[in-house]
Design a protein around this motif. Structure first.
Motif, PDB file in Angstrom:
ATOM      1  N   ASP A   1      19.793   1.531 -15.941  1.00 18.90           N
ATOM      2  CA  ASP A   1      19.385   0.557 -14.928  1.00 18.90           C
ATOM      3  C   ASP A   1      17.861   0.467 -14.799  1.00 18.90           C
ATOM      4  O   ASP A   1      17.304   0.381 -13.705  1.00 18.90           O
ATOM      5  N   LEU A   2      17.191   0.475 -15.944  1.00 20.01           N
ATOM      6  CA  LEU A   2      15.728   0.324 -15.959  1.00 20.01           C
ATOM      7  C   LEU A   2      15.324  -0.966 -16.668  1.00 20.01           C
ATOM      8  O   LEU A   2      14.148  -1.142 -17.000  1.00 20.01           O
ATOM      9  N   TYR A   3      16.273  -1.843 -16.931  1.00 19.00           N
ATOM     10  CA  TYR A   3      16.007  -3.075 -17.685  1.00 19.00           C
ATOM     11  C   TYR A   3      16.858  -4.175 -17.062  1.00 19.00           C
ATOM     12  O   TYR A   3      18.067  -4.175 -17.206  1.00 19.00           O
ATOM     13  N   PRO A   4      16.206  -5.074 -16.285  1.00 19.04           N
ATOM     14  CA  PRO A   4      16.985  -6.100 -15.580  1.00 19.04           C
ATOM     15  C   PRO A   4      17.787  -6.960 -16.566  1.00 19.04           C
ATOM     16  O   PRO A   4      17.325  -7.217 -17.679  1.00 19.04           O
ATOM     17  N   SER A   5      18.976  -7.385 -16.140  1.00 25.34           N
ATOM     18  CA  SER A   5      19.748  -8.277 -17.000  1.00 25.34           C
ATOM     19  C   SER A   5      19.386  -9.739 -16.722  1.00 25.34           C
ATOM     20  O   SER A   5      19.629 -10.604 -17.558  1.00 25.34           O
TER      21      SER A   5
ATOM     22  N   VAL B   1       7.332  -4.640 -12.645  1.00 24.23           N
ATOM     23  CA  VAL B   1       8.271  -5.746 -12.418  1.00 24.23           C
ATOM     24  C   VAL B   1       9.194  -5.336 -11.284  1.00 24.23           C
ATOM     25  O   VAL B   1       9.820  -4.272 -11.360  1.00 24.23           O
ATOM     26  N   GLY B   2       9.277  -6.145 -10.250  1.00 20.60           N
ATOM     27  CA  GLY B   2      10.179  -5.818  -9.152  1.00 20.60           C
ATOM     28  C   GLY B   2       9.710  -4.631  -8.335  1.00 20.60           C
ATOM     29  O   GLY B   2       8.525  -4.290  -8.313  1.00 20.60           O
ATOM     30  N   THR B   3      10.651  -4.019  -7.644  1.00 17.33           N
ATOM     31  CA  THR B   3      10.299  -3.007  -6.646  1.00 17.33           C
ATOM     32  C   THR B   3      10.627  -1.580  -7.068  1.00 17.33           C
ATOM     33  O   THR B   3      10.535  -0.663  -6.265  1.00 17.33           O
ATOM     34  N   LYS B   4      11.039  -1.408  -8.317  1.00 17.80           N
ATOM     35  CA  LYS B   4      11.280  -0.038  -8.775  1.00 17.80           C
ATOM     36  C   LYS B   4      10.947   0.071 -10.262  1.00 17.80           C
ATOM     37  O   LYS B   4      10.702  -0.951 -10.902  1.00 17.80           O
ATOM     38  N   PRO B   5      10.895   1.277 -10.794  1.00 15.79           N
ATOM     39  CA  PRO B   5      10.504   1.415 -12.203  1.00 15.79           C
ATOM     40  C   PRO B   5      11.451   0.708 -13.153  1.00 15.79           C
ATOM     41  O   PRO B   5      12.661   0.656 -12.949  1.00 15.79           O
TER      42      PRO B   5
ATOM     43  N   GLU C   1       0.826  -1.211   0.000  1.00 14.94           N
ATOM     44  CA  GLU C   1       0.000   0.000   0.000  1.00 14.94           C
ATOM     45  C   GLU C   1       0.852   1.250   0.000  1.00 14.94           C
ATOM     46  O   GLU C   1       0.439   2.293  -0.468  1.00 14.94           O
ATOM     47  N   HIS C   2       2.059   1.145   0.574  1.00 13.36           N
ATOM     48  CA  HIS C   2       2.933   2.309   0.613  1.00 13.36           C
ATOM     49  C   HIS C   2       4.292   1.928   0.048  1.00 13.36           C
ATOM     50  O   HIS C   2       5.262   1.815   0.783  1.00 13.36           O
ATOM     51  N   PRO C   3       4.353   1.724  -1.264  1.00 12.87           N
ATOM     52  CA  PRO C   3       5.642   1.342  -1.837  1.00 12.87           C
ATOM     53  C   PRO C   3       6.641   2.488  -1.670  1.00 12.87           C
ATOM     54  O   PRO C   3       6.232   3.644  -1.602  1.00 12.87           O
ATOM     55  N   PRO C   4       7.924   2.145  -1.595  1.00 16.19           N
ATOM     56  CA  PRO C   4       8.925   3.213  -1.418  1.00 16.19           C
ATOM     57  C   PRO C   4       8.836   4.211  -2.569  1.00 16.19           C
ATOM     58  O   PRO C   4       8.694   3.826  -3.717  1.00 16.19           O
ATOM     59  N   LYS C   5       8.878   5.478  -2.258  1.00 16.10           N
ATOM     60  CA  LYS C   5       8.796   6.504  -3.299  1.00 16.10           C
ATOM     61  C   LYS C   5      10.070   6.452  -4.134  1.00 16.10           C
ATOM     62  O   LYS C   5      11.159   6.365  -3.599  1.00 16.10           O
ATOM     63  N   PHE C   6       9.911   6.498  -5.434  1.00 13.96           N
ATOM     64  CA  PHE C   6      11.083   6.448  -6.308  1.00 13.96           C
ATOM     65  C   PHE C   6      11.483   7.863  -6.661  1.00 13.96           C
ATOM     66  O   PHE C   6      10.706   8.611  -7.220  1.00 13.96           O
ATOM     67  N   GLU C   7      12.717   8.233  -6.319  1.00 10.50           N
ATOM     68  CA  GLU C   7      13.139   9.613  -6.492  1.00 10.50           C
ATOM     69  C   GLU C   7      13.922   9.836  -7.785  1.00 10.50           C
ATOM     70  O   GLU C   7      14.216  10.951  -8.142  1.00 10.50           O
ATOM     71  N   GLY C   8      14.302   8.765  -8.462  1.00 15.65           N
ATOM     72  CA  GLY C   8      15.094   8.933  -9.682  1.00 15.65           C
ATOM     73  C   GLY C   8      16.491   8.375  -9.509  1.00 15.65           C
ATOM     74  O   GLY C   8      16.918   8.061  -8.415  1.00 15.65           O
ATOM     75  N   THR C   9      17.167   8.215 -10.661  1.00 15.10           N
ATOM     76  CA  THR C   9      18.499   7.590 -10.640  1.00 15.10           C
ATOM     77  C   THR C   9      19.566   8.645 -10.900  1.00 15.10           C
ATOM     78  O   THR C   9      19.422   9.479 -11.788  1.00 15.10           O
ATOM     79  N   GLU C  10      20.652   8.575 -10.146  1.00 17.18           N
ATOM     80  CA  GLU C  10      21.788   9.467 -10.405  1.00 17.18           C
ATOM     81  C   GLU C  10      22.588   8.921 -11.573  1.00 17.18           C
ATOM     82  O   GLU C  10      22.973   7.771 -11.568  1.00 17.18           O
TER      83      GLU C  10
END
Lengths: 224, 238
Positions: B95-99, B181-185, B4-13
Motif C-alpha cells: 500500500d505504498l503505490y496508489p492505484s 504524494v498525498g498524506t503518507k509515504p 507544519e506538523h504532518p501526522p507521524k507515520f508509524e508504519g504499516t501492519e
C-alpha cells in the motif's frame, strides 16, 4: 462498451521517436485520442526554460500544468487504456520489460547523447566534430556486436517462455509491448545510425512478434 | 497547521498470514537496492535481505536472467530483475503505490526524476572503471581518469544535483503534507530518501555531503522518514 469521458491530452515531444514514441504507441493501442505535439529543436531552448524540469516529453491534461517523465506518462496511459495489469505479479512482469527496454534505449542512445553533450562524458566541450564522429562510430560497432544482440536476446528469451506468445507479457497488449515496439522499430527502421535493421531478424520469435504487432489495425494505421 | 506538523507515520501492519516469502538479492551496499529495502521496511513487509560479495558476483552473474541485480524472488520462484519493477511490486503489496491513475502519475514522475538524477551520475563512475565505454582510451592512465572524474563530479555538484534537489523541494512545497504524494509515504518517498542518504553518505567522492542541507523541506522530510520506527531500527543496526 461504455464511452468514458476522458480529459483532453496533449503529448509534447520532439519530432522523432526517441523517448516519446512508446507513449504515442500506448495512446494508439489504448484507443485514446491525444494531440501529438511535435516541436523542432529550434523551439526547444525557449520551451525548456518554461518547462517544469527542463525536459520532454510532457503530458498536458485538460490544459493543466504539464507532467514529465515518459515512463510515468506511459503507465498513466496504460492505466486509463487497460494496458497495465493491476495484479501485482502480472504488473511486475510488465514493469520488468519496461525497465529492460529503458536500459536498451539508454545503451543504444549513448553515442547520440555523447555527441549532444560531450562535456557530460568527460570530453572537451569544443571537441572537433570528426573526433566525436569517430567516437560514435567506435561505440556503435560495439553496440552492434555486443549490446544490441544481448538485449534482443533477452526479449527473445522472454517470448520463448511461452509456447505461443501473443504479446511480450501475457495474452493481451500491455505498456511493455508499447515500449518494446518503440525499441524494435528504432532498430528496424534505422533510427540509430550504423545499426543494421537486420539485427532483429536473427531472433525468430522477436521477428515474428514484431510482424504480428505491426499488423494490429491501430498500429498499422499509425505507421501507414 | 497540518503542513507544519504532518501526522507521524508509524508504519504499516502487514497481513503476515497471507504474505509470500520475499528474497531481495543485491551487493552488500546501498546502490540500486536501498530504495527497495526502505520500501519493504516502510511497508512493514518481511523479506530476506540477501547481500552478495563482489567476489561471488562473476559466478552468479551468468545465472541471472539479465546479468544484473537487484533481483526479487517471490516464494522461491525464478527471480525478477529491474529495481523499478521490484519497487512498484513492493508498492502494490504494501500500500505504498496508489492505484488511482492521477496519484500514481505523480508518484511515477518523482521516481522518474530521481532516476534521471542517478543516471546523470553514471558517467562519473564509468570514467574511472571503463573509460572506453564513454569514448575514451581503454588504457587511459589512472591519474587522467581521476582528473576527469573530479571534473565530472564538480559539475554534478554545481549543476545537476542542486537542480534536481530543487525540483524535489518544490514538489514538497506543492504537496504541503511532508510527503511527495498525498498524506503518507509512497514509493516516491522511499526513492528520494535513498538518494538523500546516498548524497549524505560521502559515497560520491567529490560531491559535498551537505548539498541537501540548504533545502528546508527536504531536510525535514529526511528527518521525518528516518524517524519511522522500522527505518530507525534498520539504520541503527548498521
Amino acid at each position: 462498451t461504455m464511452q468514458r469521458i476522458l480529459p483532453k491530452f496533449k503529448l509534447t515531444y520532439f519530432n522523432f521517436p526517441g523517448r516519446g514514441e512508446k507513449v504515442r504507441i500506448a495512446f494508439k493501442m489504448a484507443g485514446i485520442e491525444f494531440e501529438d505535439e511535435r516541436i523542432e529543436f529550434s523551439q526547444w531552448p525557449e520551451m525548456k526554460a518554461k518547462s517544469p524540469f527542463a525536459q520532454v516529453p510532457l503530458l498536458t491534461i485538460d490544459g493543466m500544468p504539464p507532467v514529465a517523465q515518459s515512463a510515468a506518462i506511459l503507465r498513466y496511459v496504460g492505466r486509463l487504456g487497460n494496458l497495465y495489469p493491476s495484479d501485482p505479479e502480472k504488473a511486475l512482469q510488465v514493469d520488468e520489460i519496461v525497465g529492460l527496454e529503458e536500459d536498451f534505449f539508454q545503451a543504444r542512445s549513448l553515442p547520440f547523447f555523447i555527441g549532444r553533450n560531450p562535456r557530460a562524458y568527460g570530453h572537451p566541450a569544443d571537441i572537433p566534430n570528426q573526433d566525436i564522429q569517430a567516437i560514435q562510430a567506435n561505440l556503435r560497432s560495439t553496440l552492434v556486436a555486443e549490446d544490441i544482440p544481448r538485449f534482443l536476446g533477452y526479449f527473445e528469451a522472454k517470448l520463448a517462455q511461452s509456447e505461443r506468445p501473443a504479446f511480450i507479457v501475457g495474452d493481451t497488449p500491455t505498456v511493455a509491448d508499447c515500449a518494446l515496439l518503440a525499441s524494435l522499430r528504432a532498430v528496424k527502421t534505422g533510427t540509430s545510425p550504423g545499426v543494421p535493421p537486420t539485427l532483429v531478424d536473427a531472433h525468430p520469435r522477436l521477428a515474428a512478434y514484431y510482424a504480428r504487432v505491426m499488423e494490429l489495425p491501430v498500429i498499422r494505421a499509425y505507421y501507414a | 497547521h497540518a503542513a507544519e506538523h504532518p501526522p507521524k507515520f508509524e508504519g504499516t501492519e502487514s497481513e503476515k498470514t497471507a504474505m509470500p516469502t520475499y528474497k531481495l538479492t543485491y551487493f552488500n551496499f546501498a546502490g540500486a537496492a536501498e530504495k527497495l529495502r526502505i520500501a519493504f521496511k516502510v511497508g512493514g513487509v518481511e523479506f530476506e535481505d540477501e547481500r552478495i560479495e563482489f567476489s561471488a558476483w562473476p559466478e552468479l552473474k551468468p545465472k541471472t536472467p539479465y546479468g544484473q541485480m537487484p533481483l526479487l524472488s517471490i516464494d522461491g520462484k525464478a527471480p525478477v530483475a529491474q529495481s523499478g519493477a521490484i519497487l512498484r511490486y513492493i508498492g502494490r503489496i504494501a500500500d505504498l503505490y496508489p492505484s488511482d491513475a492521477d496519484k500514481a502519475l505523480e508518484v511515477d514522475e518523482v521516481i522518474g526524476l530521481d532516476e534521471d538524477l542517478m543516471r546523470s551520475m553514471g558517467p562519473s563512475f564509468t570514467i574511472a572503471r571503463a573509460p572506453q565505454a564513454l569514448g575514451h582510451a581503454a588504457d587511459l592512465p589512472e591519474e587522467d581518469r581521476k582528473a576527469l572524474q573530479v571534473k565530472l563530479r564538480a559539475a554534478l555538484a554545481a549543476d545537476e544535483i542542486p537542480r534536481f534537489l530543487g525540483y524535489f523541494e518544490a514538489k514538497l512545497a506543492k504537496t504541503g503534507t511532508g510527503y511527495f504524494v498525498g498524506t503518507k509515504p509512497t514509493i516516491a518517498d522511499c526513492v528520494v530518501l535513498a538518494t538523500l542518504r546516498a548524497l549524505k553518505s560521502g559515497w560520491l567522492d567529490g560531491i559535498p555531503t551537505t548539498l541537501a542541507d540548504s533545502k528546508p523541506l527536504l531536510s525535514a522530510f529526511y528527518e521525518r522518514m528516518m524517524a519511522i520506527p522500522a527505518l530507525k531500527e534498520y539504520y541503527a543496526a548498521k
